[in-house]
Motif scaffolding. Structure first.
Motif, PDB file in Angstrom:
ATOM      1  N   HIS A  48      65.484  19.562  54.682  1.00  0.00           N
ATOM      2  CA  HIS A  48      66.527  18.740  55.290  1.00  0.00           C
ATOM      3  C   HIS A  48      65.911  17.423  55.753  1.00  0.00           C
ATOM      4  N   GLN A  49      66.269  16.339  55.070  1.00  0.00           N
ATOM      5  CA  GLN A  49      65.802  14.998  55.444  1.00  0.00           C
ATOM      6  C   GLN A  49      66.449  14.600  56.774  1.00  0.00           C
ATOM      7  N   LEU A  50      65.642  14.070  57.675  1.00  0.00           N
ATOM      8  CA  LEU A  50      66.168  13.664  58.976  1.00  0.00           C
ATOM      9  C   LEU A  50      66.222  12.148  59.125  1.00  0.00           C
ATOM     10  N   CYS A  51      65.060  11.475  58.996  1.00  0.00           N
ATOM     11  CA  CYS A  51      65.028  10.034  59.207  1.00  0.00           C
ATOM     12  C   CYS A  51      63.691   9.467  58.752  1.00  0.00           C
ATOM     13  N   VAL A  52      63.668   8.158  58.565  1.00  0.00           N
ATOM     14  CA  VAL A  52      62.438   7.412  58.311  1.00  0.00           C
ATOM     15  C   VAL A  52      62.244   6.468  59.489  1.00  0.00           C
ATOM     16  N   ALA A  53      61.036   6.467  60.036  1.00  0.00           N
ATOM     17  CA  ALA A  53      60.706   5.592  61.163  1.00  0.00           C
ATOM     18  C   ALA A  53      59.201   5.342  61.142  1.00  0.00           C
ATOM     19  N   PRO A  54      58.719   4.352  61.886  1.00  0.00           N
ATOM     20  CA  PRO A  54      57.276   4.083  61.926  1.00  0.00           C
ATOM     21  C   PRO A  54      56.550   5.091  62.828  1.00  0.00           C
ATOM     22  N   PHE A  55      56.608   6.366  62.453  1.00  0.00           N
ATOM     23  CA  PHE A  55      55.998   7.436  63.235  1.00  0.00           C
ATOM     24  C   PHE A  55      54.475   7.427  63.155  1.00  0.00           C
ATOM     25  N   GLY A  56      53.931   7.051  61.998  1.00  0.00           N
ATOM     26  CA  GLY A  56      52.511   7.240  61.713  1.00  0.00           C
ATOM     27  C   GLY A  56      51.590   6.298  62.464  1.00  0.00           C
ATOM     28  N   GLY A 110      63.741   7.649  67.920  1.00  0.00           N
ATOM     29  CA  GLY A 110      63.867   6.554  68.871  1.00  0.00           C
ATOM     30  C   GLY A 110      62.699   6.568  69.834  1.00  0.00           C
ATOM     31  N   ASP A 111      62.535   5.481  70.546  1.00  0.00           N
ATOM     32  CA  ASP A 111      61.484   5.416  71.565  1.00  0.00           C
ATOM     33  C   ASP A 111      62.011   6.132  72.803  1.00  0.00           C
ATOM     34  N   LEU A 112      61.811   7.422  72.850  1.00  0.00           N
ATOM     35  CA  LEU A 112      62.399   8.263  73.895  1.00  0.00           C
ATOM     36  C   LEU A 112      61.575   8.317  75.176  1.00  0.00           C
ATOM     37  N   ASP A 113      60.310   7.876  75.108  1.00  0.00           N
ATOM     38  CA  ASP A 113      59.481   7.895  76.319  1.00  0.00           C
ATOM     39  C   ASP A 113      59.080   6.501  76.794  1.00  0.00           C
ATOM     40  N   GLY A 114      59.589   5.453  76.126  1.00  0.00           N
ATOM     41  CA  GLY A 114      59.346   4.081  76.569  1.00  0.00           C
ATOM     42  C   GLY A 114      57.955   3.548  76.272  1.00  0.00           C
ATOM     43  N   ASP A 115      57.215   4.177  75.333  1.00  0.00           N
ATOM     44  CA  ASP A 115      55.864   3.708  75.030  1.00  0.00           C
ATOM     45  C   ASP A 115      55.808   2.706  73.884  1.00  0.00           C
ATOM     46  N   GLY A 116      56.984   2.346  73.335  1.00  0.00           N
ATOM     47  CA  GLY A 116      57.031   1.387  72.245  1.00  0.00           C
ATOM     48  C   GLY A 116      56.901   1.996  70.862  1.00  0.00           C
ATOM     49  N   ARG A 117      56.719   3.312  70.757  1.00  0.00           N
ATOM     50  CA  ARG A 117      56.621   4.008  69.464  1.00  0.00           C
ATOM     51  C   ARG A 117      57.760   5.013  69.365  1.00  0.00           C
ATOM     52  N   PRO A 118      58.315   5.191  68.161  1.00  0.00           N
ATOM     53  CA  PRO A 118      59.405   6.161  68.028  1.00  0.00           C
ATOM     54  C   PRO A 118      58.896   7.599  68.045  1.00  0.00           C
ATOM     55  N   GLU A 119      59.708   8.465  68.593  1.00  0.00           N
ATOM     56  CA  GLU A 119      59.477   9.897  68.554  1.00  0.00           C
ATOM     57  C   GLU A 119      60.632  10.536  67.795  1.00  0.00           C
ATOM     58  N   LEU A 120      60.446  11.784  67.407  1.00  0.00           N
ATOM     59  CA  LEU A 120      61.495  12.548  66.746  1.00  0.00           C
ATOM     60  C   LEU A 120      62.083  13.519  67.749  1.00  0.00           C
ATOM     61  N   LEU A 121      63.402  13.495  67.893  1.00  0.00           N
ATOM     62  CA  LEU A 121      64.126  14.424  68.766  1.00  0.00           C
ATOM     63  C   LEU A 121      64.787  15.456  67.869  1.00  0.00           C
ATOM     64  N   VAL A 122      64.435  16.734  68.044  1.00  0.00           N
ATOM     65  CA  VAL A 122      64.934  17.797  67.173  1.00  0.00           C
ATOM     66  C   VAL A 122      65.084  19.082  67.993  1.00  0.00           C
ATOM     67  N   PRO A 123      66.088  19.903  67.697  1.00  0.00           N
ATOM     68  CA  PRO A 123      66.245  21.151  68.448  1.00  0.00           C
ATOM     69  C   PRO A 123      65.092  22.127  68.195  1.00  0.00           C
ATOM     70  N   THR A 124      64.731  22.874  69.232  1.00  0.00           N
ATOM     71  CA  THR A 124      63.792  23.975  69.056  1.00  0.00           C
ATOM     72  C   THR A 124      64.510  25.092  68.313  1.00  0.00           C
ATOM     73  N   THR A 125      63.758  26.026  67.769  1.00  0.00           N
ATOM     74  CA  THR A 125      64.363  27.118  67.002  1.00  0.00           C
ATOM     75  C   THR A 125      65.416  27.894  67.794  1.00  0.00           C
ATOM     76  N   PRO A 126      65.189  28.231  69.063  1.00  0.00           N
ATOM     77  CA  PRO A 126      66.262  28.940  69.795  1.00  0.00           C
ATOM     78  C   PRO A 126      67.478  28.064  70.109  1.00  0.00           C
ATOM     79  N   ARG A 127      67.329  26.729  69.892  1.00  0.00           N
ATOM     80  CA  ARG A 127      68.415  25.761  70.084  1.00  0.00           C
ATOM     81  C   ARG A 127      68.882  25.684  71.536  1.00  0.00           C
ATOM     82  N   GLN A 128      67.967  25.980  72.450  1.00  0.00           N
ATOM     83  CA  GLN A 128      68.258  25.906  73.876  1.00  0.00           C
ATOM     84  C   GLN A 128      67.778  24.594  74.496  1.00  0.00           C
ATOM     85  N   GLU A 129      67.003  23.831  73.729  1.00  0.00           N
ATOM     86  CA  GLU A 129      66.497  22.546  74.208  1.00  0.00           C
ATOM     87  C   GLU A 129      66.241  21.624  73.023  1.00  0.00           C
ATOM     88  N   LEU A 130      66.150  20.344  73.322  1.00  0.00           N
ATOM     89  CA  LEU A 130      65.796  19.336  72.326  1.00  0.00           C
ATOM     90  C   LEU A 130      64.356  18.928  72.601  1.00  0.00           C
TER      91      LEU A 130
END
Length: 181
Positions: A48-56, A110-130
């Motif tokens: 399942h393709q999610l997104c392309v971002a400057p993760f590396g 998106g830059d979810l922690d404000g450090d200027g680099r994108p992170e990936l937000l994805v559900p955990t397997t139990p789907r109780q948290e992101l």
């Protein structure tokens, strides 16, 4: 998906292809339809393709994928370099959606922690948290997670705010949770 995966300023077409003999793999085409690269085969199942971002490292563009979201539940990061498509990092324990679900937008970058680099937000397997996953020089780490207060039942949505922060929303049977990063 259409994205500039190799950072050359030209967009590529990112596809998931599968057949009964080999299983699923990611294949990249040029806008003109020419095949550029094919990723590794990992037996039957879906990627399942999610997104392309400057993760590396050095903000290198990478494709985030969940390999077999119903079975392996493994996030893969792909990099296209010199015509080769390779998996450069993986981490188990995450699923973009459940079997048979119509909610297939279960992740975002998106830059979810404000450090200027994108992170990936994805559900955990139990789907109780992101989970917020960061690419590191050595692989993938989980920076933090956002508790849902129930099992995820909706797509994950994000929006850039005027303040430069990001708001993320997701729903459970108990209601909708919104975080402003």
């Amino acid at each position: 998906m259409i994205a500039d995966l190799d950072g050359d300023g030209e967009r590529e077409i990112v596809t998931t292809v599968a057949d009964t003999a080999n299983g699923a793999r990611i294949r990249i085409y040029g806008i003109d339809g020419s095949e550029i690269a094919t990723g590794p085969i990992y037996g039957p199942g879906w990627r399942h393709q999610l997104c392309v971002a400057p993760f590396g490292p050095n903000a290198t563009p990478e494709l985030a994928v969940v390999r077999k979201p119903h079975v392996d539940r493994t996030v893969e990061f792909y990099r296209l370099t010199d015509g080769a498509l390779e998996v450069v990092a993986t981490r188990q324990g995450y699923s973009s959606h459940t079997y048979g679900s119509r909610n297939l937008d279960g992740a975002l970058a998106g830059d979810l922690d404000g450090d200027g680099r994108p992170e990936l937000l994805v559900p955990t397997t139990p789907r109780q948290e992101l989970a917020v996953l960061q690419r590191t020089d050595g692989g993938v780490g989980q920076a933090f997670s956002l508790p849902l207060g129930g099992t995820l039942t909706t797509n994950v949505a994000g929006v850039a705010l005027d303040s430069g922060r990001i708001a993320v929303g997701a729903g459970t049977a108990n209601g909708v949770r919104v975080w402003q990063g």
